[in-house]
Design an enzyme around this catalytic site. Structure first.
Site, PDB file in Angstrom:
ATOM      1  N   GLY A  41      -3.290   2.895   2.954  1.00 50.22           N
ATOM      2  CA  GLY A  41      -3.925   4.100   2.403  1.00 50.22           C
ATOM      3  C   GLY A  41      -3.257   4.504   1.113  1.00 50.22           C
ATOM      4  N   SER A  63       3.228   2.117   2.872  1.00 49.56           N
ATOM      5  CA  SER A  63       2.900   1.238   1.749  1.00 49.56           C
ATOM      6  C   SER A  63       1.443   1.421   1.373  1.00 49.56           C
ATOM      7  CB  SER A  63       3.152  -0.216   2.114  1.00 49.56           C
ATOM      8  OG  SER A  63       2.123  -0.642   2.979  1.00 49.56           O
ATOM      9  N   LYS A  64       1.117   0.882   0.218  1.00 49.67           N
ATOM     10  CA  LYS A  64      -0.217   1.048  -0.337  1.00 49.67           C
ATOM     11  C   LYS A  64      -1.286   0.443   0.576  1.00 49.67           C
ATOM     12  CE  LYS A  64      -2.040   1.131  -5.014  1.00 49.67           C
ATOM     13  NZ  LYS A  64      -2.303   2.538  -5.104  1.00 49.67           N
ATOM     14  N   ARG A  65      -0.880  -0.509   1.373  1.00 55.04           N
ATOM     15  CA  ARG A  65      -1.858  -1.182   2.220  1.00 55.04           C
ATOM     16  C   ARG A  65      -2.520  -0.255   3.236  1.00 55.04           C
ATOM     17  NH1 ARG A  65       1.438  -5.086   4.456  1.00 55.04           N
ATOM     18  NH2 ARG A  65       2.804  -4.955   2.645  1.00 55.04           N
TER      19      ARG A  65
END
Ligand code: GLU
Length: 478
Positions: free
Chosen positions: A258, A254-256
């Site tokens: 990286g 997920s974007k969290r």
């Protein structure tokens, strides 16, 4: 051709293209190429609450930069358009009415407050929160009355509540899901727009899609979809659900944790060739287990049968390695075009094209992503700055002897060549008795600003005679 393979990439424009979506797009593309079929792009933009300005343009541009061309879709058209779901709302309306007539769907007048209350009560009772089906029992009269009053409503799927549904997935093989775990899905929202589930099924049918290749997160929606195919009397496409993409700690990518946006990878200087090669191997491998694939080679070797079930770890180190490989292997002219914006951004002026190509040729062997190209090439544009330690080496007797020797001899050479530089290196050893580290470190430091760096002849070749003499002169003690 009636048995032509037709696959689609059906993104919802969220503002960026997730690496997982790139993989979905690529596998669809490859399957179409492999089978001589058609690859369709359909924009699933019916969620008005998630509308993001510029998201569609961004998506189309990213697909273009990465080089995945579709056969039918936005801007290109085709026989089954429009390819934006927001332009097809009339169609969905017609089909949802048909479902109501067939008792496969029903009007639900529950307000958001009622639904919230229901959810809370269910949670308090320790049962899974889902719609309890109360509007399913409304009489014809009650429905007419509510509609006449203009009461807001949604349309829900009238799903079975008992037993299970069994279907076959190309990757997962036999899948069985109990109906009691599936919620009566909203098909038409209170704003009149369809949800993904209805629009997706209707369009896949109307667009004659033969295979659905998409992420595993959609597997649990298959019962809702198959129910619709069945209600309409349509033959469902074959299903192929791709394994999840995982972080190295095995959590869902997920974007969290990286970057996951393809745009960000492109902006950092990852080459399309490397990104495609990398995502191709996230869940698929060839018989030979090779690692390096051009798009053409993938088109020949790809097969749905070799997609694995288990989650694929997104290993950035591997991507870096691959990108480094393509930076070195692809045509120098191409890499130099890709690298140019970074030089412009850094404010490094390219004065000579031949020299610029030489710089890129040296730099590409020493970096893994293109955004590093300017930092590594900086000494070719800016005279070195020396710290105290550097100065100690520069002022050593041996170093000074070398600088002087090189300055005097280089002056006399008309055109600098690799041979001429090698000859001078040899003479430095013969005439001054300086060799190895003692020879290369001071010279490289004087000319390139660090004791380590590119091959010595390449440095001088790129700097040219005048600049080399100037830099030597700078370090010679007056
Ligand atoms: N619009 C869905 C998405 O954004 C498509 C899922 C599918 O391929 O059916 O992923």
């Amino acid at each position: 051709m009636s048995n032509e393979i037709r696959v689609r990439f059906a993104p919802s424009p969220t503002g960026y293209l997730h690496m997982g979506s790139l993989r979905t797009a690529l596998y669809n593309y490859l399957y179409a190429k492999k089978t001589g079929g058609k690859f369709i792009l359909r924009i699933e933009d019916t969620d008005q609450t998630r509308y993001i300005e510029g998201a569609v343009e961004n998506l189309l541009n990213t697909l273009k930069s990465i080089g995945l061309e579709y056969d039918e879709g936005p801007e290109k058209g085709g026989d089954y358009g429009p390819y934006f779901q927001s332009q097809r709302t009339e169609i969905y309306r017609k089909y949802s009415n048909e479902l109501i007539e067939k008792d496969a769907a029903y009007y639900c007048f529950c307000t958001p407050d009622e639904l919230e209350k229901m959810r809370k009560e269910q949670i308090a009772q320790g049962i899974d929160a889902r719609y309890d089906g109360r509007c399913r029992k409304l009489s014809k009269e009650e429905i007419e009355e509510n509609l006449a009053k203009g009461k807001p409503y949604v349309i829900r799927e009238n799903l079975p509540k008992e037993g299970e549904i069994v279907f076959y997935d190309i990757v997962r093989d036999r899948v069985a899901i109990k109906w009691e775990t599936v919620d009566d899905q909203v098909l038409i929202k209170s704003d009149g727009f369809p949800t993904y589930h209805l629009a997706n099924v209707v369009d896949d049918h109307l667009m004659k899609i033969t295979h659905i290749i998409r992420g595993e997160e959609w597997l649990s929606s298959v019962p809702k979809h198959l129910f619709l195919y069945n209600a309409f009397g349509w033959k469902p496409p074959k299903m192929c659900h791709l394994p999840l993409l995982l972080n190295p700690d095995k959590s869902k990518l997920s974007k969290r944790q990286g970057d996951v946006a393809v745009e960000d990878f492109l902006a950092k200087g990852y080459l399309p060739e490397a990104l495609l090669n990398f995502v191709a191997l996230l869940g698929w491998h060839s018989k030979s287990d090779e690692e390096l694939y051009s798009l053409e080679k993938l088109e020949q070797e790809f097969s749905l049968k070799r997609i694995s079930k288990s989650g694929a770890v997104f290993d950035i180190e591997k991507l870096n390695w691959m990108n480094g490989h393509y930076l070195r292997e692809l045509e120098l002219g191409y890499i130099s075009i890709k690298a140019r914006p970074y030089f412009i951004k850094a404010g490094f002026e390219i004065r000579d094209e031949e020299q610029y190509l030489q710089i890129i040729d040296v730099a590409r062997n020493r970096i893994s992503i293109l955004s590093e190209v300017t930092e590594i090439s900086k000494p070719f544009f800016i005279e070195p700055d020396f710290n105290e330690e550097d100065k100690m080496l520069i002022t050593e007797e041996n170093s000074q002897k070398l600088y002087f020797f090189w300055f005097e001899n280089l002056k006399e050479i008309e055109t600098i060549s690799v041979e001429a530089v090698n000859n001078l290196l040899q003479r430095s050893t013969e005439e001054l008795g300086i060799k190895g580290k003692d020879l290369y470190f001071p010279l490289r430091l004087a000319l390139f600003g660090s004791v380590h760096g590119p091959e010595f002849p390449a440095i001088i070749n790129i700097l040219g005679k005048d600049e080399t003499l100037k830099r030597l002169n700078n370090v010679i003690k007056q």
